[in-house]
Structures are given as C-alpha cells and as structure tokens.
Design a protein around this motif. Sequence first.
Motif, PDB file in Angstrom:
ATOM      1  N   PHE A 202       0.819  -1.213   0.000  1.00 37.60           N
ATOM      2  CA  PHE A 202       0.000   0.000   0.000  1.00 37.60           C
ATOM      3  C   PHE A 202       0.855   1.266   0.000  1.00 37.60           C
ATOM      4  O   PHE A 202       0.334   2.376   0.075  1.00 37.60           O
ATOM      5  CB  PHE A 202      -0.931   0.014   1.218  1.00 37.60           C
ATOM      6  CG  PHE A 202      -2.197  -0.775   1.034  1.00 37.60           C
ATOM      7  CD1 PHE A 202      -3.416  -0.121   0.873  1.00 37.60           C
ATOM      8  CD2 PHE A 202      -2.191  -2.156   1.014  1.00 37.60           C
ATOM      9  CE1 PHE A 202      -4.596  -0.844   0.707  1.00 37.60           C
ATOM     10  CE2 PHE A 202      -3.361  -2.887   0.857  1.00 37.60           C
ATOM     11  CZ  PHE A 202      -4.571  -2.228   0.703  1.00 37.60           C
ATOM     12  N   GLY A 203       2.172   1.100  -0.035  1.00 36.93           N
ATOM     13  CA  GLY A 203       3.072   2.247  -0.016  1.00 36.93           C
ATOM     14  C   GLY A 203       3.398   2.749   1.377  1.00 36.93           C
ATOM     15  O   GLY A 203       3.987   3.819   1.535  1.00 36.93           O
ATOM     16  N   ALA A 204       3.011   2.001   2.409  1.00 40.18           N
ATOM     17  CA  ALA A 204       3.293   2.407   3.788  1.00 40.18           C
ATOM     18  C   ALA A 204       4.649   1.866   4.225  1.00 40.18           C
ATOM     19  O   ALA A 204       5.212   0.959   3.606  1.00 40.18           O
ATOM     20  CB  ALA A 204       2.199   1.908   4.722  1.00 40.18           C
ATOM     21  N   ARG A 205       5.155   2.407   5.309  1.00 36.97           N
ATOM     22  CA  ARG A 205       6.425   1.958   5.895  1.00 36.97           C
ATOM     23  C   ARG A 205       6.399   2.251   7.382  1.00 36.97           C
ATOM     24  O   ARG A 205       5.607   3.072   7.854  1.00 36.97           O
ATOM     25  CB  ARG A 205       7.609   2.644   5.207  1.00 36.97           C
ATOM     26  CG  ARG A 205       7.463   4.159   5.127  1.00 36.97           C
ATOM     27  CD  ARG A 205       8.540   4.820   4.306  1.00 36.97           C
ATOM     28  NE  ARG A 205       8.263   6.265   4.176  1.00 36.97           N
ATOM     29  CZ  ARG A 205       9.147   7.165   3.809  1.00 36.97           C
ATOM     30  NH1 ARG A 205      10.386   6.809   3.501  1.00 36.97           N
ATOM     31  NH2 ARG A 205       8.814   8.440   3.718  1.00 36.97           N
ATOM     32  N   PRO A 213       8.275   7.637  12.915  1.00 38.43           N
ATOM     33  CA  PRO A 213       7.183   6.689  12.688  1.00 38.43           C
ATOM     34  C   PRO A 213       6.174   7.241  11.685  1.00 38.43           C
ATOM     35  O   PRO A 213       5.945   8.452  11.614  1.00 38.43           O
ATOM     36  CB  PRO A 213       6.561   6.522  14.080  1.00 38.43           C
ATOM     37  CG  PRO A 213       7.665   6.854  15.030  1.00 38.43           C
ATOM     38  CD  PRO A 213       8.450   7.941  14.361  1.00 38.43           C
ATOM     39  N   GLN A 214       5.546   6.332  10.948  1.00 40.04           N
ATOM     40  CA  GLN A 214       4.692   6.728   9.828  1.00 40.04           C
ATOM     41  C   GLN A 214       3.241   6.257   9.947  1.00 40.04           C
ATOM     42  O   GLN A 214       2.522   6.191   8.951  1.00 40.04           O
ATOM     43  CB  GLN A 214       5.295   6.188   8.524  1.00 40.04           C
ATOM     44  CG  GLN A 214       6.677   6.746   8.202  1.00 40.04           C
ATOM     45  CD  GLN A 214       6.635   8.228   7.887  1.00 40.04           C
ATOM     46  OE1 GLN A 214       6.097   8.641   6.868  1.00 40.04           O
ATOM     47  NE2 GLN A 214       7.182   9.040   8.794  1.00 40.04           N
ATOM     48  N   PHE A 215       2.792   5.932  11.146  1.00 36.18           N
ATOM     49  CA  PHE A 215       1.420   5.443  11.300  1.00 36.18           C
ATOM     50  C   PHE A 215       0.370   6.526  11.105  1.00 36.18           C
ATOM     51  O   PHE A 215      -0.820   6.225  10.976  1.00 36.18           O
ATOM     52  CB  PHE A 215       1.240   4.782  12.674  1.00 36.18           C
ATOM     53  CG  PHE A 215       1.999   3.500  12.813  1.00 36.18           C
ATOM     54  CD1 PHE A 215       1.615   2.358  12.123  1.00 36.18           C
ATOM     55  CD2 PHE A 215       3.118   3.438  13.636  1.00 36.18           C
ATOM     56  CE1 PHE A 215       2.319   1.179  12.243  1.00 36.18           C
ATOM     57  CE2 PHE A 215       3.837   2.251  13.761  1.00 36.18           C
ATOM     58  CZ  PHE A 215       3.440   1.120  13.066  1.00 36.18           C
ATOM     59  N   ASP A 216       0.792   7.783  11.063  1.00 36.91           N
ATOM     60  CA  ASP A 216      -0.146   8.873  10.842  1.00 36.91           C
ATOM     61  C   ASP A 216      -0.278   9.250   9.371  1.00 36.91           C
ATOM     62  O   ASP A 216      -0.806  10.311   9.024  1.00 36.91           O
ATOM     63  CB  ASP A 216       0.254  10.105  11.658  1.00 36.91           C
ATOM     64  CG  ASP A 216       1.669  10.616  11.333  1.00 36.91           C
ATOM     65  OD1 ASP A 216       2.372   9.944  10.543  1.00 36.91           O
ATOM     66  OD2 ASP A 216       2.060  11.658  11.890  1.00 36.91           O
ATOM     67  N   THR A 217       0.167   8.352   8.480  1.00 32.89           N
ATOM     68  CA  THR A 217       0.112   8.635   7.047  1.00 32.89           C
ATOM     69  C   THR A 217      -1.120   8.012   6.399  1.00 32.89           C
ATOM     70  O   THR A 217      -1.731   7.086   6.932  1.00 32.89           O
ATOM     71  CB  THR A 217       1.360   8.078   6.332  1.00 32.89           C
ATOM     72  OG1 THR A 217       1.403   6.650   6.511  1.00 32.89           O
ATOM     73  CG2 THR A 217       2.635   8.697   6.891  1.00 32.89           C
ATOM     74  N   GLU A 218      -1.458   8.536   5.225  1.00 32.91           N
ATOM     75  CA  GLU A 218      -2.602   8.017   4.472  1.00 32.91           C
ATOM     76  C   GLU A 218      -2.387   6.558   4.077  1.00 32.91           C
ATOM     77  O   GLU A 218      -3.331   5.760   4.061  1.00 32.91           O
ATOM     78  CB  GLU A 218      -2.838   8.868   3.226  1.00 32.91           C
ATOM     79  CG  GLU A 218      -4.039   8.446   2.396  1.00 32.91           C
ATOM     80  CD  GLU A 218      -4.245   9.305   1.158  1.00 32.91           C
ATOM     81  OE1 GLU A 218      -5.212   9.034   0.420  1.00 32.91           O
ATOM     82  OE2 GLU A 218      -3.445  10.235   0.944  1.00 32.91           O
ATOM     83  N   ALA A 219      -1.140   6.198   3.779  1.00 29.79           N
ATOM     84  CA  ALA A 219      -0.851   4.834   3.335  1.00 29.79           C
ATOM     85  C   ALA A 219      -1.168   3.824   4.432  1.00 29.79           C
ATOM     86  O   ALA A 219      -1.738   2.754   4.165  1.00 29.79           O
ATOM     87  CB  ALA A 219       0.612   4.712   2.905  1.00 29.79           C
ATOM     88  N   TRP A 220      -0.825   4.121   5.686  1.00 29.86           N
ATOM     89  CA  TRP A 220      -1.145   3.211   6.787  1.00 29.86           C
ATOM     90  C   TRP A 220      -2.646   3.190   7.059  1.00 29.86           C
ATOM     91  O   TRP A 220      -3.231   2.148   7.364  1.00 29.86           O
ATOM     92  CB  TRP A 220      -0.379   3.577   8.058  1.00 29.86           C
ATOM     93  CG  TRP A 220       0.821   2.704   8.292  1.00 29.86           C
ATOM     94  CD1 TRP A 220       2.127   3.073   8.204  1.00 29.86           C
ATOM     95  CD2 TRP A 220       0.822   1.317   8.630  1.00 29.86           C
ATOM     96  NE1 TRP A 220       2.941   1.993   8.468  1.00 29.86           N
ATOM     97  CE2 TRP A 220       2.165   0.909   8.728  1.00 29.86           C
ATOM     98  CE3 TRP A 220      -0.186   0.376   8.846  1.00 29.86           C
ATOM     99  CZ2 TRP A 220       2.538  -0.399   9.043  1.00 29.86           C
ATOM    100  CZ3 TRP A 220       0.177  -0.934   9.158  1.00 29.86           C
ATOM    101  CH2 TRP A 220       1.533  -1.312   9.259  1.00 29.86           C
ATOM    102  N   SER A 221      -3.293   4.352   6.938  1.00 31.83           N
ATOM    103  CA  SER A 221      -4.742   4.409   7.109  1.00 31.83           C
ATOM    104  C   SER A 221      -5.437   3.540   6.073  1.00 31.83           C
ATOM    105  O   SER A 221      -6.361   2.780   6.394  1.00 31.83           O
ATOM    106  CB  SER A 221      -5.232   5.859   7.000  1.00 31.83           C
ATOM    107  OG  SER A 221      -6.637   5.927   7.114  1.00 31.83           O
TER     108      SER A 221
END
Length: 435
Positions: A202-205, A213-221
């Motif tokens: 999904f393009g998350a990391r 940390p990247q949990f606040d990104t659209e990709a993780w959502s």
Amino acid sequence: MTDTLRALMGATALTAVALAAQAETITIATVNNGDMIRMQGLTSHFTDMHPDITVEWVTLEENVLRQNVTTDIATGGGQYDVITIGTYEVPIWGANGWLVALDDMGADYNVDDLLPAVRGGLTVDGHLYASPFYGESSMVMYRTDLMEAAGLEMPEAPTWEFIREAAAAMTDRDNEVYGICLRGKAGWGENMAFLSAMANSFGARWFDMDWRPQFDTEAWSNTLTFYLDLMTNYGPPGASNNGFNENLALFQTGKCGMWIDATVAASFVTNPTDSQVADHVGFALAPDNGLGRRGNWLWAWSLGIPASSDAQEAAKTFIAWATSSAYTELVAAEEGWANVPPGTRTSLYENQAYLDAAPFAEMTLRSMESADPTSPSVDPVPYTGVQFVAIPEFAGLATEVGQLFSAALAGQMSAEDALSQAQALATEEMEAAGY
C-alpha cells in the motif's frame, strides 16, 4: 541359555548403561508447527546415529517461544542448547555475540547450496549464525472449487481489489464458509508480520529515512482500513484470536475461501491426510496495489546455538543433521517429497521428484526471490526487513502495535484510534532509544 550368550547379553547391557551414562543431553526449544513436530517424530533416526547424544524437546506456541528464548539468551541463562529463531533475531543476536558461529558444519552440509537470500539473512560479517530449517515467503492459497462456483478466475498476480471481490463472492456465512482468512492474533510475528508486508504493497512503511514513525500517514490508514473492512465483512468470527495455526485449521476444514499466509503452509493444505480440501487448492502471488510492491515477506525458521550452551558440539551435530539434504531425503522417504521442509536449498528446486510432487514449489520460490529486505516498500527506508524492522526495539514495539490492531479487529477501537496510539507509542519508543 549358554554361558557365551549370557556373557554377550551382559556385555551389551553394560555397554548400553555406559553409553547412557556418557550421553550428552541437548535441550531444543522449538515452535509448535507441523514441520517442527515432524522433526521431533524423526529424532530417533538422529539418536540411532549418535547414541552419545540425548535430545529433549521444549515445544511452545510462537509468541511464547519468542519470549522464552529471547529472555534466556539475553540473560545468558543457558536453558537451551538449540533454539528455533528467525531471520529477525539472527543478525542482531549474532552481532551481539549471543550465538555460536556455524562455520564448520562439515563438507556434507554444503553451505553453498543454501538459497542466497536465506543464507544472507542469517550471516553477519561473513559468519553463518543459524542454519535454516525451512524458508518461506507468503502467497495466496485459495479454494479452486469455490472460485469456479463464484464465476471468477484467480490471476497469477492478483490485486487487493480482486481479493476483496473474490472474498465477497465466496463468503457463505450460513454454511460457515468465509471468503478470507488472515492473521489477527497480536504479535510482532503474528498479525504484524502480515500487516507490515501488506502495508508495503500500500506504499506504507514503519519509519521514514529520519526514523520518524509513519502510522499517521494516508498509506497506513488505507492499509488498516482495507484489512479491517475485509475481515469484518468476509472473515471468520473471532478473527482477532487467529494466528497461523488457527487459520491453517480453518482452511483445512473447508471454512476459508482464501488464506494469505506463509508459503510453508502449502504442503499442509494439499495433504489429503490432514486437509479436507486438498484436491481443490490453488496458489497465487501475494496481492499488490499497482505500486510495484507485493504483500509478501521473507523468513526462515532456523536453528541456532546460544553462546551460553554447555553442549555446543553436540548441538552443532544435531543442527547439521536436521538442516541437511540427507534430512530432506529422510522426510521424503517417510512422508513423501511434497512434505519436505521447503525454501532453504537450491538443490531442492532442481530436484524433479520434488517439483513433480509439490505443485506449490515454483510459486514458493518466486515469492521468496521477489521479496527484497533492503527495499521493502515503495519509498526508501532506513532499515532492512520486509515484515519486520531489523532493530532490537522492534519486537517489543511491534507487539504493542499488534495489540492495538488486534483490538481494532475485535471492534474495541476504530482504525483511526489504533493508528493514533501506534504513532504515539512508536514516537516515544524511538525517541527513548535515541533514534
């Protein structure tokens, strides 16, 4: 009975007693999955060859195994002589001096036969610190009969949208058939292994190049929302409690239309002795979103020796046996070629007897070779690892994040709240660790 026979029997008994007295005991900690349980069942072949070595087993559920082994090796407890560990632990523990280097396994071991990707993940500064028992990636396992009944055809390389369409079409709750089974049990090696690999597609990391940390990104959502929607609508009840073994049992009993999980499961879902759907199983690559990454991981369950072991040579003898080509041939003779431990040696995938018996062999190898631990996601990352981050802090952090995501699957919180709390946890952990 003649005096000569009595004397011979007496000498034999004395020899047996002497050997028992001299026998060195090794304690092996392992995970309670099918391949490891099979190895335990074949242990007598090893002890027949090595009567001076006694083997004791400690078999544990995956999360418990990891906790026990980590505690023992970090404290130098010396409770185990052989431990079952993965591609995440080996480089970290090897660099810390917690593991014995396996540089002298003998000519018959043939270290150059190990698959390069697997060997590389178990090597530190040119030294092999664990020997792979089996290697794996992840892929789609699906019911061909249900797919046909739904009027669909599984692509060799499906998208996540196709998986959702197929899950909807195959779900029949009245008959306890669920379109999709995925890991929901909390744990860095349980639900977070699956979700981290899925997030890559999904393009998350986990972190950006500055370790933020990247949990606040659209990709993780997008990742977590899609996963929860898929499982809530088309997954089995109680999915937040299901890990590898639970989903395996569901699939084998005909309750899953699709299961995306470890490639090593293929031999168990196609074995007619264990699987009610063995004649109706197909395989496909892990899904993608058209971004250049699939949701497949790279892993090896391997055998290593803690530096605290006081039976290192005996432990090394056992590992050389259990991870050799000869052991593979033993399993083939006892259980058939389709049931040998996969994903460790090049020679296995050049063996026509195996290729003929294992319809999943090619897909397994393709999946393993396509996973790239050095570039797992769409955007650059500062870490190595596909379904994990190769830093010491990851196991504890990912277990906590896994608990949040499992709670979201159980309906105890929203995806937004789970991601917000994951972001806060990860930020605090990374700042405390000095990243």
